[in-house]
Design an enzyme around this catalytic site. Structure first.
Site, PDB file in Angstrom:
ATOM      1  N   CYS A 235       0.927  -4.163  15.326  1.00 16.20           N
ATOM      2  CA  CYS A 235       0.978  -3.877  13.981  1.00 16.20           C
ATOM      3  C   CYS A 235       0.443  -4.738  12.955  1.00 16.20           C
ATOM      4  CB  CYS A 235       2.513  -3.273  13.593  1.00 16.20           C
ATOM      5  SG  CYS A 235       2.716  -3.116  11.739  1.00 16.20           S
TER       6      CYS A 235
ATOM      7  N   CYS B  73      -2.088   4.564  10.631  1.00 15.11           N
ATOM      8  CA  CYS B  73      -0.828   4.056  11.175  1.00 15.11           C
ATOM      9  C   CYS B  73      -0.941   2.547  11.780  1.00 15.11           C
ATOM     10  CB  CYS B  73      -0.332   4.879  12.422  1.00 15.11           C
ATOM     11  SG  CYS B  73       0.520   6.259  11.727  1.00 15.11           S
TER      12      CYS B  73
ATOM     13  N   CYS C 114       6.511  -6.426  15.491  1.00 16.51           N
ATOM     14  CA  CYS C 114       6.057  -5.624  16.282  1.00 16.51           C
ATOM     15  C   CYS C 114       4.581  -6.069  16.670  1.00 16.51           C
ATOM     16  CB  CYS C 114       5.881  -4.006  16.053  1.00 16.51           C
ATOM     17  SG  CYS C 114       7.497  -3.557  15.628  1.00 16.51           S
TER      18      CYS C 114
ATOM     19  N   SER D 293      10.540   4.763  15.964  1.00 14.68           N
ATOM     20  CA  SER D 293       9.506   4.387  16.890  1.00 14.68           C
ATOM     21  C   SER D 293      10.089   3.903  18.076  1.00 14.68           C
ATOM     22  CB  SER D 293       8.853   3.094  15.840  1.00 14.68           C
ATOM     23  OG  SER D 293       8.552   3.355  14.534  1.00 14.68           O
ATOM     24  N   LEU D 294       9.450   4.672  19.102  1.00 13.02           N
ATOM     25  CA  LEU D 294       9.955   4.309  20.535  1.00 13.02           C
ATOM     26  C   LEU D 294       9.061   3.658  21.109  1.00 13.02           C
ATOM     27  CD1 LEU D 294      12.034   7.095  22.323  1.00 13.02           C
ATOM     28  CD2 LEU D 294      10.461   5.254  23.743  1.00 13.02           C
ATOM     29  N   HIS D 295       7.881   4.113  21.454  1.00 13.25           N
ATOM     30  CA  HIS D 295       6.579   3.436  22.026  1.00 13.25           C
ATOM     31  C   HIS D 295       6.519   3.146  23.450  1.00 13.25           C
ATOM     32  CE1 HIS D 295       5.278   3.624  18.115  1.00 13.25           C
ATOM     33  NE2 HIS D 295       5.895   2.663  17.476  1.00 13.25           N
TER      34      HIS D 295
ATOM     35  N   GLU E  14       0.774  -1.145   0.040  1.00 15.89           N
ATOM     36  CA  GLU E  14       0.051  -0.011  -0.111  1.00 15.89           C
ATOM     37  C   GLU E  14       0.890   1.111   0.027  1.00 15.89           C
ATOM     38  OE1 GLU E  14      -3.299  -2.078   2.703  1.00 15.89           O
ATOM     39  OE2 GLU E  14      -2.714  -0.336   3.410  1.00 15.89           O
TER      40      GLU E  14
ATOM     41  N   SER F 148      11.154   6.266   8.571  1.00 13.00           N
ATOM     42  CA  SER F 148      10.903   5.788   9.977  1.00 13.00           C
ATOM     43  C   SER F 148      11.462   4.560  10.127  1.00 13.00           C
ATOM     44  CB  SER F 148       9.411   5.872  10.093  1.00 13.00           C
ATOM     45  OG  SER F 148       9.049   5.452  11.060  1.00 13.00           O
TER      46      SER F 148
ATOM     47  N   CYS G 199       6.660  -7.672   6.742  1.00  5.74           N
ATOM     48  CA  CYS G 199       7.527  -7.095   7.765  1.00  5.74           C
ATOM     49  C   CYS G 199       8.138  -8.390   8.551  1.00  5.74           C
ATOM     50  CB  CYS G 199       7.195  -6.081   8.729  1.00  5.74           C
ATOM     51  SG  CYS G 199       8.736  -5.092   9.469  1.00  5.74           S
TER      52      CYS G 199
ATOM     53  N   CYS H  29       2.855   8.116   1.964  1.00  5.47           N
ATOM     54  CA  CYS H  29       3.518   7.258   3.008  1.00  5.47           C
ATOM     55  C   CYS H  29       3.770   6.041   2.325  1.00  5.47           C
ATOM     56  CB  CYS H  29       2.325   7.133   4.031  1.00  5.47           C
ATOM     57  SG  CYS H  29       3.043   5.887   5.155  1.00  5.47           S
TER      58      CYS H  29
END
Ligand code: SF4
Length: 351
Positions: free
Chosen positions: A127, A338, A124, A219-221, A100, A197, A120, A113
């Site tokens: 996600c 996201c 995570c 990406s910390l989170h 996408e 990112s 992936c 984007c």
């Protein structure tokens, strides 16, 4: 026989290709113009090359732009494009997938984007892309197609590598695309228009920082290693503390910016303890923190933090001198927001 894609090649590489097809050496520059300035879809459109030269070129090469098979338009103007891709996953074995690209209009800006991988590997937990597993790396031509083949191609002002995949896990193709986007012979964009990112794939992160001037988003989170690792397995291989040590060696006080993405999970990472730990962790790095509302996905224990909690968190960071914003959510009704990019035609079926 699979033809070799011209998209993603530099003028020097195109010159060699031109010579091998009996074209003059300056045809390399001409082909680059057709690919990156005029954005043609076929070699037959390269009308300043001789007919015989175009025919010779077409024997082994193609432009390589894929076209979207479907597009969805959100009530807020965001548009999600689905691209069919074939990615090599093992020697001699390609896998078909859909990736996408999301075009986000915002006043006089239009940001794309971009996806860099089909699925992936990083796993995570929050996600949708991570949940579908890895289905191969996109080629530079596949990634550039997302820029070239959409209706808004000529209106794009910015790009973020925040779609499907971890861009630093497909380093060579992503850096080739950045070269095409920023070179005078390519799109001639300023690197300030591009943000990559990453969850912090360390060796590649250093190469990225040394190899271009694009902005970076990490990406910390979660500021606590054990809690972060429970959501992001990458924390074990590349601890956040080491990522931040690396960032401290670079200057983010001028043209280049670094930001940290922080998705807010209610009851997991959104209390004062987390905010204060985040402040301590980021001390000395000129940066911005973006708080992201979480979009609920199936079989996941947390929902998004309520608005007052997000505001408390933002105000605590702001008071400590860290610029913090609550990011507006875009394209949620077409599953373009996201964490919802799963490459399916309609994720409603799976949510
Ligand atoms: Fe991969 Fe990014 Fe999803 Fe993590 S958040 S699984 S790195 S696409």
């Amino acid at each position: 026989m699979n033809k070799i894609k011209l998209l993603g090649k530099t003028p020097a590489q195109l010159k060699e290709i031109a010579l091998s097809c009996g074209l003059p050496s300056f045809a390399g520059q001409q082909i680059a113009q057709w690919l990156y300035k005029k954005k043609v879809r076929s070699i037959s459109e390269m009308t300043n090359l001789s007919k015989a030269g175009r025919e010779a070129l077409s024997q082994g090469y193609e432009v390589g732009a894929i076209v979207p098979e479907e597009v969805f338009t959100s009530a807020d103007g965001t548009r999600k494009y689905l691209f069919p891709v074939r990615c090599p996953v093992a020697a001699g074995h390609d896998e078909e997938s859909v990736v996408e690209a999301v075009m986000i209009p915002d006043g006089d800006r239009a940001t794309l984007c971009v996806s860099s991988q089909a699925g992936c590997k990083m796993g995570c937990k929050f996600c949708m892309t991570g949940r579908q597993g890895f289905h191969g790396n996109l080629s530079a031509a596949d990634i550039l197609s997302q820029f070239i083949s959409i209706d808004e191609s000529d209106q794009l002002t910015n790009a973020v590598f925040m779609g499907m995949g971890e861009p630093l896990d497909n380093f060579d193709a992503v850096m080739t695309v950045i070269q095409v986007l920023t070179a005078d012979w390519g799109f001639a964009w300023s690197p300030k228009r591009i943000t990559l990112s990453s969850i912090g794939v360390l060796p590649r992160l250093k190469e990225f920082l040394d190899g271009c001037k694009c902005h970076l988003a990490i990406s910390l989170h979660n500021p606590f290693p054990d809690e972060r690792e429970s959501m992001m397995p990458v924390q074990k291989a590349f601890p956040l503390a080491k990522v931040l040590d690396l960032l401290r060696q670079y200057d983010f006080s001028g043209q280049r910016r670094v930001s940290f993405e922080y998705t807010m999970f209610s009851g997991f990472n959104d209390d004062k303890r987390h905010a204060d730990a985040l402040v301590r962790l980021l001390r000395g790095i000129p940066c911005r923190v973006n708080l992201i509302r979480f979009h609920k996905i199936p079989d996941f224990p947390y929902g998004t933090s309520p608005a007052p909690v997000m505001e408390m968190f933002r105000d605590r960071l702001d008071a400590a001198g860290i610029t913090c914003t609550i990011r507006a959510s875009r394209g949620e009704d077409i599953f373009a927001a996201c964490g919802l990019l799963a490459g399916k035609h309609n994720e409603k079926d799976s949510i």
